[in-house]
Design a protein around this motif. Structure first.
Motif, PDB file in Angstrom:
ATOM      1  N   THR A 109       0.740  -1.446  -0.164  1.00 29.77           N
ATOM      2  CA  THR A 109       0.164   0.136  -0.129  1.00 29.77           C
ATOM      3  C   THR A 109       0.998   1.204   0.185  1.00 29.77           C
ATOM      4  OG1 THR A 109      -0.410   0.617   2.523  1.00 29.77           O
ATOM      5  CG2 THR A 109      -1.583  -0.721   1.363  1.00 29.77           C
ATOM      6  N   ILE A 149      -0.038   6.597  -7.201  1.00 26.31           N
ATOM      7  CA  ILE A 149      -0.502   5.676  -7.992  1.00 26.31           C
ATOM      8  C   ILE A 149       0.364   5.281  -9.567  1.00 26.31           C
ATOM      9  CG2 ILE A 149      -3.267   4.315  -8.532  1.00 26.31           C
ATOM     10  CD1 ILE A 149      -4.275   5.997  -6.325  1.00 26.31           C
ATOM     11  N   VAL A 153       1.946   2.483 -10.477  1.00 25.66           N
ATOM     12  CA  VAL A 153       1.740   1.453 -12.199  1.00 25.66           C
ATOM     13  C   VAL A 153       3.120   1.185 -12.886  1.00 25.66           C
ATOM     14  CG1 VAL A 153      -0.007   0.678 -13.950  1.00 25.66           C
ATOM     15  CG2 VAL A 153      -1.001   1.404 -11.374  1.00 25.66           C
ATOM     16  N   SER A 156       5.901  -1.137 -12.331  1.00 27.19           N
ATOM     17  CA  SER A 156       5.722  -2.513 -11.889  1.00 27.19           C
ATOM     18  C   SER A 156       6.033  -2.738 -13.710  1.00 27.19           C
ATOM     19  CB  SER A 156       4.135  -2.857 -12.101  1.00 27.19           C
ATOM     20  OG  SER A 156       3.658  -2.049 -13.295  1.00 27.19           O
ATOM     21  N   ILE A 163       0.372  -7.115 -11.439  1.00 26.89           N
ATOM     22  CA  ILE A 163      -0.003  -6.184 -10.958  1.00 26.89           C
ATOM     23  C   ILE A 163      -2.266  -6.949 -10.635  1.00 26.89           C
ATOM     24  CG2 ILE A 163      -1.839  -4.219  -9.572  1.00 26.89           C
ATOM     25  CD1 ILE A 163      -0.157  -2.388 -10.433  1.00 26.89           C
ATOM     26  N   SER A 166      -5.699  -3.624  -8.400  1.00 26.58           N
ATOM     27  CA  SER A 166      -5.237  -2.354  -7.989  1.00 26.58           C
ATOM     28  C   SER A 166      -6.305  -1.636  -7.358  1.00 26.58           C
ATOM     29  CB  SER A 166      -4.705  -1.953  -8.776  1.00 26.58           C
ATOM     30  OG  SER A 166      -5.267  -1.452 -10.206  1.00 26.58           O
ATOM     31  N   ASN A 176     -12.213  -0.166  -7.532  1.00 24.77           N
ATOM     32  CA  ASN A 176     -10.824  -0.612  -8.162  1.00 24.77           C
ATOM     33  C   ASN A 176     -10.221   0.324  -9.339  1.00 24.77           C
ATOM     34  OD1 ASN A 176     -10.749  -3.499  -7.982  1.00 24.77           O
ATOM     35  ND2 ASN A 176     -12.906  -3.207  -8.721  1.00 24.77           N
ATOM     36  N   GLY A 192      -3.470   3.796  -2.378  1.00 26.04           N
ATOM     37  CA  GLY A 192      -3.556   3.207  -3.394  1.00 26.04           C
ATOM     38  C   GLY A 192      -3.097   1.915  -3.090  1.00 26.04           C
ATOM     39  N   PHE A 194      -2.315  -2.703  -3.624  1.00 29.75           N
ATOM     40  CA  PHE A 194      -2.119  -3.730  -4.923  1.00 29.75           C
ATOM     41  C   PHE A 194      -1.996  -5.021  -4.378  1.00 29.75           C
ATOM     42  CE2 PHE A 194      -0.620   1.052  -5.615  1.00 29.75           C
ATOM     43  CZ  PHE A 194      -1.152   1.376  -6.835  1.00 29.75           C
TER      44      PHE A 194
END
Lengths: 199, 376
Positions: A109, A149, A153, A156, A163, A166, A176, A192, A194
């Motif tokens: 988080t 956030i 992403v 990743s 992910i 999320s 979501n 956020g 994840f």
């Protein structure tokens, strides 16, 4: 905070094994133990916090996630939880890699630095943002690697992890995050959450 | 020491094969207990003592008339709460408080063993003490607890008897005696054997004892139990009952006087040959080597819940050596907690009034006891 814990509890399957990295005073550990009957361990850097955990009957080791995660074998936990501390590490890249090695899955988080209040603070005041979830001054904040956030992403992709789930926390409501709404979630999300795993 | 009637002794009939190859049987094991064993016999804690400790953990030691060595930690409402738990502690074999040791008479030669006593190991010590479980009809101990050499015994005990303890608390110890540890022990042994009165260990047949050597051994060891900061704060360069230096070799400084005192009181209660034997046992302790270089294998078969405690200023058994045990346990997914306690009191911290330590120990035991009762 309660909303965040509920969320984490919903993601975690009952009776699984969990490692809480940076477990603080063990509040989440207790919550998960009680609600999900998990076999949970914690690692915490502060001696005082470790003492509090011991007083609660929790199994915690005093240690630094950046140095001490390496002692756990690969896949030794079903889940590794990192609650709002990724931004405090000197090497978030190493920590993420280690989380995904030690755990089959990881729950991370992050306090969202893309939140509109943060953005407005910087835009209008011209000073480093101070909010209820980011209460420190720039010179004494433990949060040395803030991200949004959207940043996470993107992270990743760079770090090559998947992910799985999320979610964004906005006014105690959970929603979501998807490709189509990420602009708004990144603007309004306070937190956020994840669920991630290795690709 | 003629107050032997105050010493409870169990005669171990079962032969015990020692690591050195010799077998002993019908040997005495002196022990003491505190608190009451409950009906389910699930509240027993076996406490292991350190190098110079004995079975008299708390209250007044009937032999020395001083407080037991762990009076801060053990007693009613204390960390190891004798209102709740049944505490057992035995004098280690090789010791001098009633258990089979070098000051005993060899039944074959009718002479005091001295250095004819077999060299014993930490492994031998715990293999002797496990007999106490049968004697008290205890299937499984609630906990095994000990600091320093006591911690080594905790590790060895769990390794030897993986299903005989629900929890284990090794404190300020190591899984393998370091070169520095061995070096300090050797210094002590040399001090003893260099004393003319030691007479190759046969001093018991004479009227003189190697007190000087034993006192020096104790003084040297005592320094290793304290931290530089602790010593500086307590003594600094303070002078002993004098206003100025005397330009001689009397104890000008308080620290000198303190060490001399520590040495002198020690010889009244401890046997020089026991000191040789027990330090040797510590030096031989290497659980890592025993398991072919992989400490984790020592604990593979156990479900025992561990809680490991170290102290910031302990340079004799530093945090890293305690952490190595944590790492070995985590590597096999064992249930292990760990905390390093902030203290200036050096290795001795575990014997002293260090509230963070005493609280952590109490909390761990009490919570684990409730947990284990809920499970069964």
């Amino acid at each position: 905070m309660k909303a965040e814990y509920n969320l984490i509890a919903n993601i975690i399957e009952s009776n699984s094994t969990v490692l809480d990295v940076g477990c603080d005073d063990g509040t989440l550990m207790e919550f998960l133990k009680k609600n999900k009957n998990v076999n949970i361990r914690g690692i915490e850097i502060s001696k005082e916090k470790v003492q509090i955990c011991i007083a609660k009957g929790l199994t915690v080791i005093e240690g630094n996630a950046e140095l001490d995660l390496k002692q756990f074998p690969t896949n030794s936990f079903d889940y590794v939880v990192l609650g709002q501390t990724l931004q405090a590490f000197i090497n978030p890249e190493i920590v993420i890699k280690e989380l995904l090695r030690v755990g089959k899955k990881a729950i991370v988080t992050i306090p969202n630095f893309g939140n509109w209040k943060v953005r407005l603070d910087l835009l209008f005041k011209g000073t480093m943002p101070i909010t209820s979830s980011l209460p420190h001054e720039w010179y004494n904040t433990p949060n040395i690697h803030m991200c949004t956030i959207k940043d996470f992403v993107k992270f990743s992709d760079t770090m090559n992890f998947k992910i799985v789930k999320s979610l964004a926390l906005i006014n105690r409501n959970i929603s979501n995050i998807s490709k189509s709404n990420i602009f708004l979630k990144n603007l309004f999300g306070e937190l956020g959450i994840f669920l991630i795993e290795n690709k | 020491m003629n107050l032997r009637e105050n010493i409870k002794t169990l005669i171990i009939e079962k032969p015990l094969k020692l690591d050195c190859g010799r077998t002993i049987n019908k040997f005495p094991l002196a022990y003491e207990t505190y608190g009451k064993l409950n009906e389910n016999k699930d509240n027993a804690i076996l406490v292991f003592h350190a190098l110079t400790g004995d079975q008299f953990v708390t209250g007044t030691n009937p032999i020395t008339k001083k407080d037991g060595w762990w009076s801060y930690a053990v007693g009613p409402k204390k960390s190891i709460d004798t209102d709740k738990y049944f505490v057992i502690c035995a004098n280690v074999i090789g010791g001098c408080m009633g258990s089979f040791g070098p000051s005993h008479e060899n039944p074959e030669t009718k002479k005091i063993y001295g250095t004819d006593f077999p060299v014993i190991t930490i492994n031998d010590m715990v293999n002797a003490q496990v007999n106490l479980l049968d004697f008290f009809n205890i299937k499984k101990l609630f906990s095994v607890v000990g600091g320093s050499m006591g911690g080594m015994q905790v590790l060895q005990f769990v390794s030897n008897f993986p299903d005989k303890a629900k929890t284990a608390v090794p404190i300020a110890c190591t899984s393998s005696h370091s070169a520095q540890n061995i070096a300090f022990n050797e210094l002590g042994r040399q001090a003893i054997t260099a004393d003319q009165n030691w007479m190759d260990g046969k001093y018991n047949s004479k009227s003189t004892l190697p007190d000087k050597g034993l006192a020096v051994a104790r003084m040297a060891a005592h320094i290793t139990y304290l931290s530089k900061k602790g010593l500086q704060e307590k003594f600094g360069r303070k002078l002993q009952e004098r206003d100025d230096l005397k330009f001689g070799f009397d104890a000008d400084f308080q620290i000198e006087s303190y060490l001399r005192y520590q040495g002198s009181v020690f010889v009244d209660r401890f046997d020089a040959n026991s000191y040789l034997y027990i330090t040797r046992a510590m030096d031989y302790f290497d659980l890592v080597k025993q398991f072919d270089g992989n400490l984790s294998n020592a604990f593979k078969k156990t479900k025992t819940k561990f809680f490991i405690i170290s102290f910031t200023s302990d340079w004799l058994y530093p945090t890293q050596e305690n952490k190595d045990i944590v790492i070995a346990l985590n590597a096999i997914g064992a249930n292990v907690g760990f905390v390093e306690i902030e203290s200036d009191k050096g290795h001795d911290s575990f014997l002293l009034e260090v509230p963070d330590f005493l609280n952590a120990l109490k909390n761990f035991l009490d919570k684990s006891y409730i947990e284990s009762n809920n499970e069964s």
